[in-house]
Motif scaffolding. Structure first.
Motif, PDB file in Angstrom:
ATOM      1  N   VAL A   1       0.856  -1.184   0.000  1.00  0.00           N
ATOM      2  CA  VAL A   1       0.000   0.000   0.000  1.00  0.00           C
ATOM      3  C   VAL A   1       0.887   1.227   0.000  1.00  0.00           C
ATOM      4  O   VAL A   1       2.032   1.175   0.461  1.00  0.00           O
ATOM      5  CB  VAL A   1      -0.954  -0.006   1.223  1.00  0.00           C
ATOM      6  CG1 VAL A   1      -0.183   0.267   2.502  1.00  0.00           C
ATOM      7  CG2 VAL A   1      -2.085   0.992   1.053  1.00  0.00           C
TER       8      VAL A   1
ATOM      9  N   THR B   1       0.826   5.414   1.053  1.00  0.00           N
ATOM     10  CA  THR B   1       0.132   6.519   1.720  1.00  0.00           C
ATOM     11  C   THR B   1       1.031   7.755   1.672  1.00  0.00           C
ATOM     12  O   THR B   1       2.108   7.740   1.089  1.00  0.00           O
ATOM     13  CB  THR B   1      -0.203   6.176   3.174  1.00  0.00           C
ATOM     14  OG1 THR B   1       1.028   5.942   3.896  1.00  0.00           O
ATOM     15  CG2 THR B   1      -1.081   4.949   3.276  1.00  0.00           C
TER      16      THR B   1
ATOM     17  N   GLU C   1      -4.873   2.261  -1.525  1.00  0.00           N
ATOM     18  CA  GLU C   1      -5.489   1.022  -2.023  1.00  0.00           C
ATOM     19  C   GLU C   1      -4.575  -0.158  -1.738  1.00  0.00           C
ATOM     20  O   GLU C   1      -3.364  -0.097  -1.969  1.00  0.00           O
ATOM     21  CB  GLU C   1      -5.735   1.139  -3.524  1.00  0.00           C
ATOM     22  CG  GLU C   1      -6.319  -0.113  -4.158  1.00  0.00           C
ATOM     23  CD  GLU C   1      -6.421  -0.010  -5.672  1.00  0.00           C
ATOM     24  OE1 GLU C   1      -6.832  -0.988  -6.309  1.00  0.00           O
ATOM     25  OE2 GLU C   1      -6.060   1.058  -6.218  1.00  0.00           O
TER      26      GLU C   1
ATOM     27  N   ASP D   1     -10.347  -2.788   1.622  1.00  0.00           N
ATOM     28  CA  ASP D   1      -9.382  -2.903   0.537  1.00  0.00           C
ATOM     29  C   ASP D   1      -8.887  -1.561   0.030  1.00  0.00           C
ATOM     30  O   ASP D   1      -8.077  -1.500  -0.891  1.00  0.00           O
ATOM     31  CB  ASP D   1      -9.943  -3.727  -0.622  1.00  0.00           C
ATOM     32  CG  ASP D   1     -11.246  -3.151  -1.177  1.00  0.00           C
ATOM     33  OD1 ASP D   1     -11.593  -2.011  -0.794  1.00  0.00           O
ATOM     34  OD2 ASP D   1     -11.902  -3.843  -1.957  1.00  0.00           O
ATOM     35  N   ALA D   2      -9.371  -0.467   0.627  1.00  0.00           N
ATOM     36  CA  ALA D   2      -8.900   0.868   0.245  1.00  0.00           C
ATOM     37  C   ALA D   2      -9.378   1.859   1.288  1.00  0.00           C
ATOM     38  O   ALA D   2     -10.332   1.601   2.035  1.00  0.00           O
ATOM     39  CB  ALA D   2      -9.421   1.272  -1.143  1.00  0.00           C
TER      40      ALA D   2
ATOM     41  N   ARG E   1      -3.287   2.742 -10.241  1.00  0.00           N
ATOM     42  CA  ARG E   1      -3.919   2.360  -8.983  1.00  0.00           C
ATOM     43  C   ARG E   1      -4.038   3.602  -8.115  1.00  0.00           C
ATOM     44  O   ARG E   1      -3.731   4.702  -8.558  1.00  0.00           O
ATOM     45  CB  ARG E   1      -3.119   1.249  -8.293  1.00  0.00           C
ATOM     46  CG  ARG E   1      -2.845   0.047  -9.175  1.00  0.00           C
ATOM     47  CD  ARG E   1      -4.139  -0.634  -9.646  1.00  0.00           C
ATOM     48  NE  ARG E   1      -4.836  -1.297  -8.572  1.00  0.00           N
ATOM     49  CZ  ARG E   1      -4.625  -2.564  -8.224  1.00  0.00           C
ATOM     50  NH1 ARG E   1      -3.717  -3.285  -8.877  1.00  0.00           N
ATOM     51  NH2 ARG E   1      -5.307  -3.114  -7.249  1.00  0.00           N
ATOM     52  N   SER E   2      -4.451   3.436  -6.876  1.00  0.00           N
ATOM     53  CA  SER E   2      -4.751   4.603  -6.039  1.00  0.00           C
ATOM     54  C   SER E   2      -3.940   4.603  -4.755  1.00  0.00           C
ATOM     55  O   SER E   2      -3.569   3.544  -4.224  1.00  0.00           O
ATOM     56  CB  SER E   2      -6.245   4.628  -5.684  1.00  0.00           C
ATOM     57  OG  SER E   2      -7.036   4.692  -6.843  1.00  0.00           O
TER      58      SER E   2
ATOM     59  N   LEU F   1      -2.718  -3.282  -2.660  1.00  0.00           N
ATOM     60  CA  LEU F   1      -2.196  -3.673  -3.963  1.00  0.00           C
ATOM     61  C   LEU F   1      -1.647  -5.090  -3.900  1.00  0.00           C
ATOM     62  O   LEU F   1      -0.693  -5.362  -3.157  1.00  0.00           O
ATOM     63  CB  LEU F   1      -1.082  -2.711  -4.393  1.00  0.00           C
ATOM     64  CG  LEU F   1      -1.445  -1.222  -4.364  1.00  0.00           C
ATOM     65  CD1 LEU F   1      -0.197  -0.381  -4.591  1.00  0.00           C
ATOM     66  CD2 LEU F   1      -2.518  -0.909  -5.399  1.00  0.00           C
TER      67      LEU F   1
END
Length: 304
Positions: free
Chosen positions: A87, A89, A106, A176-177, A102-103, A108
């Motif tokens: 992830v 952040t 999120e 999941d996100a 992707r975000s 991954l």
């Protein structure tokens, strides 16, 4: 980085790793640091934005003090060695897995050989990459953090490094996100009076004006540019003995431009600490980048 798992590909026992492909301006291994050693001259160090680091670790089911990667201004890329969960952040940056967008925030799934990349940070300064199981590098004085001031901990990451990943020990959160709020244009930081506030001619010289972040800022401290702060007449020719300082301290050197201490600050300083950023706001200070505007406001006095 020294690794004991050969080329980094998973062994039959399930050992996993990440291979560093690109680091951008800087990528460091960080956890929550080395608390309690200031009396020995060892600073805490650790992630500059502790909240973003801890959030990333929690999202992949690690304890908040697990080791991850602090990426400065993006430009980072890594390859999974074994199937991993990761992830990102912190500072918003374009995130891709094998070229697919992707975000931030999120979870991954990275299959063996998959590549995770971070583009240039769009705002903020530091992004955090966490991998389920945490980075299993050797600890120094109880921490896996890189301290850029003392040189303790792992060397800065470089392309070609293979970094072991530890075993997962906790269950994954049931999500999941997570949505992450973007930072504002002006960074407002709450402060309480420091032990040497009387050393400056007027508190309004610090509280009130806007300050611009200097390109000379780093993990040790944020250097601020603006109108110089004058010393009170009684202290114009006085030297201050070294005394302890904490993260968030705002020190005013003889030149009159303040420095806000961050994660790798020294444990003592010889210039007056005129204010201290509230601990709840220090992570926000860790995300300012050169050219950003900072303003200080009076905040609540921290409890003893």
């Amino acid at each position: 980085m020294t690794s004991d798992i050969g080329d980094g590909r998973p062994r039959r026992d399930g050992t996993k790793a990440i291979e560093i492909l690109a680091t951008g301006p800087r990528a460091l291994v960080e956890d929550l640091g080395r608390p309690g050693l200031a009396r020995l001259g060892v600073g805490r160090s650790g992630a500059a934005d502790r909240g973003a680091h801890a959030l990333a670790q929690r999202l992949v089911g690690n304890t908040p003090d697990a080791a991850g990667i602090e990426v400065t201004l993006g430009g980072f890329a890594m390859r999974a060695r074994g199937d991993l969960l990761a992830v990102v952040t912190g500072a918003p940056a374009p995130v891709t897995v094998d070229g697919r967008q992707r975000s931030l925030g999120e979870l991954l799934t990275l299959l063996d050989g998959a590549e995770l990349t971070l583009g240039p940070a769009e705002s903020g300064l530091r992004s955090y990459v966490a991998v389920r199981g945490g980075l299993d590098v050797p600890a120094t004085l109880g921490s896996r953090s890189t301290d850029t001031l003392s040189g303790l901990g792992p060397a800065p990451l470089a392309a070609g490094d293979v970094v072991p990943v530890g075993e997962a020990t906790r269950a994954l959160p049931t999500l999941d996100a997570i949505a992450l709020a973007p930072a504002g244009a002006e960074v407002v930081l709450r402060v309480s009076p420091g032990p040497r506030m009387e050393w400056i001619a007027a508190p309004e010289a610090l509280i009130g004006p806007v300050w611009r972040v200097s390109s000379r800022s780093d993990r040790i401290g944020v250097r601020l540019e603006g109108d110089r702060i004058a010393r009170a007449r009684a202290y114009e020719d006085v030297e201050l003995p070294s005394e302890g300082v904490v993260r968030g301290s705002i020190q005013v050197p003889a030149g009159g431009e303040p420095v806000l201490f961050l994660a790798d600050h020294p444990v003592t300083g010889g210039y007056p600490v005129v204010a201290v950023v509230l601990d709840a706001d220090v992570d926000r200070a860790a995300q300012v980048r050169p050219g950003d505007v900072v303003r200080f406001v009076h905040g609540e006095t921290p409890r003893a």
